[in-house]
Design a protein around this motif. Structure first.
Motif, PDB file in Angstrom:
ATOM      1  N   LEU A 187      48.616  50.102  45.000  1.00  0.00           N
ATOM      2  CA  LEU A 187      47.354  49.383  45.173  1.00  0.00           C
ATOM      3  C   LEU A 187      47.644  48.076  45.897  1.00  0.00           C
ATOM      4  O   LEU A 187      48.125  47.106  45.314  1.00  0.00           O
ATOM      5  N   GLU A 188      47.402  48.089  47.198  1.00  0.00           N
ATOM      6  CA  GLU A 188      47.780  46.974  48.061  1.00  0.00           C
ATOM      7  C   GLU A 188      46.892  45.750  47.894  1.00  0.00           C
ATOM      8  O   GLU A 188      47.368  44.628  47.756  1.00  0.00           O
ATOM      9  N   LYS A 189      45.570  45.946  47.936  1.00  0.00           N
ATOM     10  CA  LYS A 189      44.661  44.796  48.029  1.00  0.00           C
ATOM     11  C   LYS A 189      43.339  45.110  47.345  1.00  0.00           C
ATOM     12  O   LYS A 189      42.835  46.219  47.445  1.00  0.00           O
ATOM     13  N   ILE A 190      42.786  44.112  46.686  1.00  0.00           N
ATOM     14  CA  ILE A 190      41.457  44.196  46.099  1.00  0.00           C
ATOM     15  C   ILE A 190      40.616  43.077  46.708  1.00  0.00           C
ATOM     16  O   ILE A 190      41.038  41.920  46.712  1.00  0.00           O
ATOM     17  N   THR A 191      39.473  43.450  47.258  1.00  0.00           N
ATOM     18  CA  THR A 191      38.594  42.452  47.878  1.00  0.00           C
ATOM     19  C   THR A 191      37.187  42.574  47.310  1.00  0.00           C
ATOM     20  O   THR A 191      36.800  43.613  46.779  1.00  0.00           O
ATOM     21  N   TYR A 192      36.428  41.481  47.431  1.00  0.00           N
ATOM     22  CA  TYR A 192      35.021  41.452  47.046  1.00  0.00           C
ATOM     23  C   TYR A 192      34.202  41.192  48.305  1.00  0.00           C
ATOM     24  O   TYR A 192      34.679  40.581  49.251  1.00  0.00           O
ATOM     25  N   ASN A 193      32.951  41.623  48.296  1.00  0.00           N
ATOM     26  CA  ASN A 193      32.083  41.375  49.453  1.00  0.00           C
ATOM     27  C   ASN A 193      31.384  40.023  49.347  1.00  0.00           C
ATOM     28  O   ASN A 193      30.422  39.775  50.050  1.00  0.00           O
ATOM     29  N   THR A 194      31.875  39.159  48.480  1.00  0.00           N
ATOM     30  CA  THR A 194      31.302  37.822  48.322  1.00  0.00           C
ATOM     31  C   THR A 194      32.437  36.801  48.261  1.00  0.00           C
ATOM     32  O   THR A 194      33.555  37.144  47.888  1.00  0.00           O
ATOM     33  N   ASP A 195      32.141  35.586  48.603  1.00  0.00           N
ATOM     34  CA  ASP A 195      33.153  34.534  48.556  1.00  0.00           C
ATOM     35  C   ASP A 195      33.287  33.916  47.166  1.00  0.00           C
ATOM     36  O   ASP A 195      34.169  33.099  46.929  1.00  0.00           O
ATOM     37  N   ALA A 196      32.405  34.296  46.248  1.00  0.00           N
ATOM     38  CA  ALA A 196      32.468  33.743  44.898  1.00  0.00           C
ATOM     39  C   ALA A 196      33.812  34.091  44.260  1.00  0.00           C
ATOM     40  O   ALA A 196      34.364  35.175  44.490  1.00  0.00           O
ATOM     41  N   ASN A 197      34.338  33.204  43.488  1.00  0.00           N
ATOM     42  CA  ASN A 197      35.649  33.386  42.871  1.00  0.00           C
ATOM     43  C   ASN A 197      35.475  33.905  41.445  1.00  0.00           C
ATOM     44  O   ASN A 197      35.398  33.130  40.502  1.00  0.00           O
ATOM     45  N   TYR A 198      35.385  35.222  41.297  1.00  0.00           N
ATOM     46  CA  TYR A 198      35.235  35.846  39.991  1.00  0.00           C
ATOM     47  C   TYR A 198      36.583  36.312  39.478  1.00  0.00           C
ATOM     48  O   TYR A 198      37.408  36.798  40.249  1.00  0.00           O
ATOM     49  N   ASN A 199      36.796  36.200  38.202  1.00  0.00           N
ATOM     50  CA  ASN A 199      37.995  36.734  37.574  1.00  0.00           C
ATOM     51  C   ASN A 199      37.602  38.048  36.913  1.00  0.00           C
ATOM     52  O   ASN A 199      37.349  38.110  35.715  1.00  0.00           O
ATOM     53  N   VAL A 200      37.517  39.102  37.700  1.00  0.00           N
ATOM     54  CA  VAL A 200      37.040  40.398  37.250  1.00  0.00           C
ATOM     55  C   VAL A 200      38.159  41.141  36.528  1.00  0.00           C
ATOM     56  O   VAL A 200      39.293  41.190  36.994  1.00  0.00           O
ATOM     57  N   THR A 201      37.819  41.715  35.370  1.00  0.00           N
ATOM     58  CA  THR A 201      38.741  42.592  34.651  1.00  0.00           C
ATOM     59  C   THR A 201      38.416  44.015  35.073  1.00  0.00           C
ATOM     60  O   THR A 201      37.288  44.470  34.914  1.00  0.00           O
ATOM     61  N   LEU A 202      39.405  44.700  35.630  1.00  0.00           N
ATOM     62  CA  LEU A 202      39.204  46.065  36.105  1.00  0.00           C
ATOM     63  C   LEU A 202      39.581  47.065  35.021  1.00  0.00           C
ATOM     64  O   LEU A 202      40.608  46.907  34.348  1.00  0.00           O
ATOM     65  N   PHE A 203      38.757  48.094  34.859  1.00  0.00           N
ATOM     66  CA  PHE A 203      38.981  49.188  33.909  1.00  0.00           C
ATOM     67  C   PHE A 203      39.230  48.672  32.493  1.00  0.00           C
ATOM     68  O   PHE A 203      39.994  49.251  31.737  1.00  0.00           O
ATOM     69  N   ASN A 204      38.588  47.555  32.156  1.00  0.00           N
ATOM     70  CA  ASN A 204      38.728  46.936  30.839  1.00  0.00           C
ATOM     71  C   ASN A 204      40.197  46.720  30.473  1.00  0.00           C
ATOM     72  O   ASN A 204      40.606  46.898  29.334  1.00  0.00           O
ATOM     73  N   ASP A 205      41.003  46.361  31.476  1.00  0.00           N
ATOM     74  CA  ASP A 205      42.448  46.302  31.284  1.00  0.00           C
ATOM     75  C   ASP A 205      43.061  44.991  31.760  1.00  0.00           C
ATOM     76  O   ASP A 205      43.645  44.255  30.978  1.00  0.00           O
ATOM     77  N   ALA A 206      42.957  44.712  33.056  1.00  0.00           N
ATOM     78  CA  ALA A 206      43.669  43.563  33.620  1.00  0.00           C
ATOM     79  C   ALA A 206      42.884  42.974  34.788  1.00  0.00           C
ATOM     80  O   ALA A 206      41.945  43.582  35.293  1.00  0.00           O
ATOM     81  N   SER A 207      43.328  41.814  35.233  1.00  0.00           N
ATOM     82  CA  SER A 207      42.660  41.101  36.320  1.00  0.00           C
ATOM     83  C   SER A 207      43.041  41.659  37.690  1.00  0.00           C
ATOM     84  O   SER A 207      43.988  42.433  37.826  1.00  0.00           O
TER      85      SER A 207
END
Length: 153
Positions: free
Chosen positions: A35-55
């Motif tokens: 998993l090389e890169k994770i991007t968002y379509n917004t410039d907002a700085n969210y600390n998203v937890t993916l799959f209820n597991d990790a950032s």
């Protein structure tokens, strides 16, 4: 008679077309991925937890393995300050979504007795790379998470 046979064969091939397309996607899906890169379509700085597991930080650089025969796999987060145990999951590649043209992808992490499925889109897949997309609403704002993988086997 010849036209009738041709018509029956054509109908048979057309009815199996979607399944064959999904099967070919599953063949390309199988293997070891990074998993090389994770991007968002917004410039907002969210600390998203993916799959209820990790950032996002922990997931970038993680190693993933997909097995086609039982539609399962696992991933390992490789970053410092992140829990590095092996996480198992099941997956299912569904049919193409007519609105987006992407394939539905359901990922179900296996965490003891907790089993929550995540609906994603398989946005792009070839022999060496793939992209997943997930839509989220946070603080009333709809945004898209894109995950880019590279195959390494």
């Amino acid at each position: 008679m010849r036209n009738l046979i041709l018509l029956i064969l054509t109908a048979t091939f057309l009815s199996c077309g979607a399944k064959k397309l999904v099967t070919s996607k599953e063949k390309r899906f199988e293997g070891n991925w990074y998993l090389e890169k994770i991007t968002y379509n917004t410039d907002a700085n969210y600390n998203v937890t993916l799959f209820n597991d990790a950032s996002k930080y922990c997931f970038e650089g993680s190693s993933w393995k997909f097995l086609r025969d039982n539609k399962s796999g696992n991933y390992v987060v490789n970053k410092t300050n992140c829990e590095t145990k092996v996480r198992d999951f099941k997956y299912e590649i569904g049919n193409e979504d007519t609105a987006t043209g992407f394939y539905n992808l359901v990922l179900t992490p296996i965490n003891g007795n907790i089993s929550k499925s995540y609906n994603l889109f398989l946005k792009d897949l070839d022999m060496s790379s793939m992209k997943w997309q997930e839509s989220r609403t946070i603080d009333g704002i709809q945004f898209t998470i894109e995950m880019r993988f590279n195959k390494f086997d």
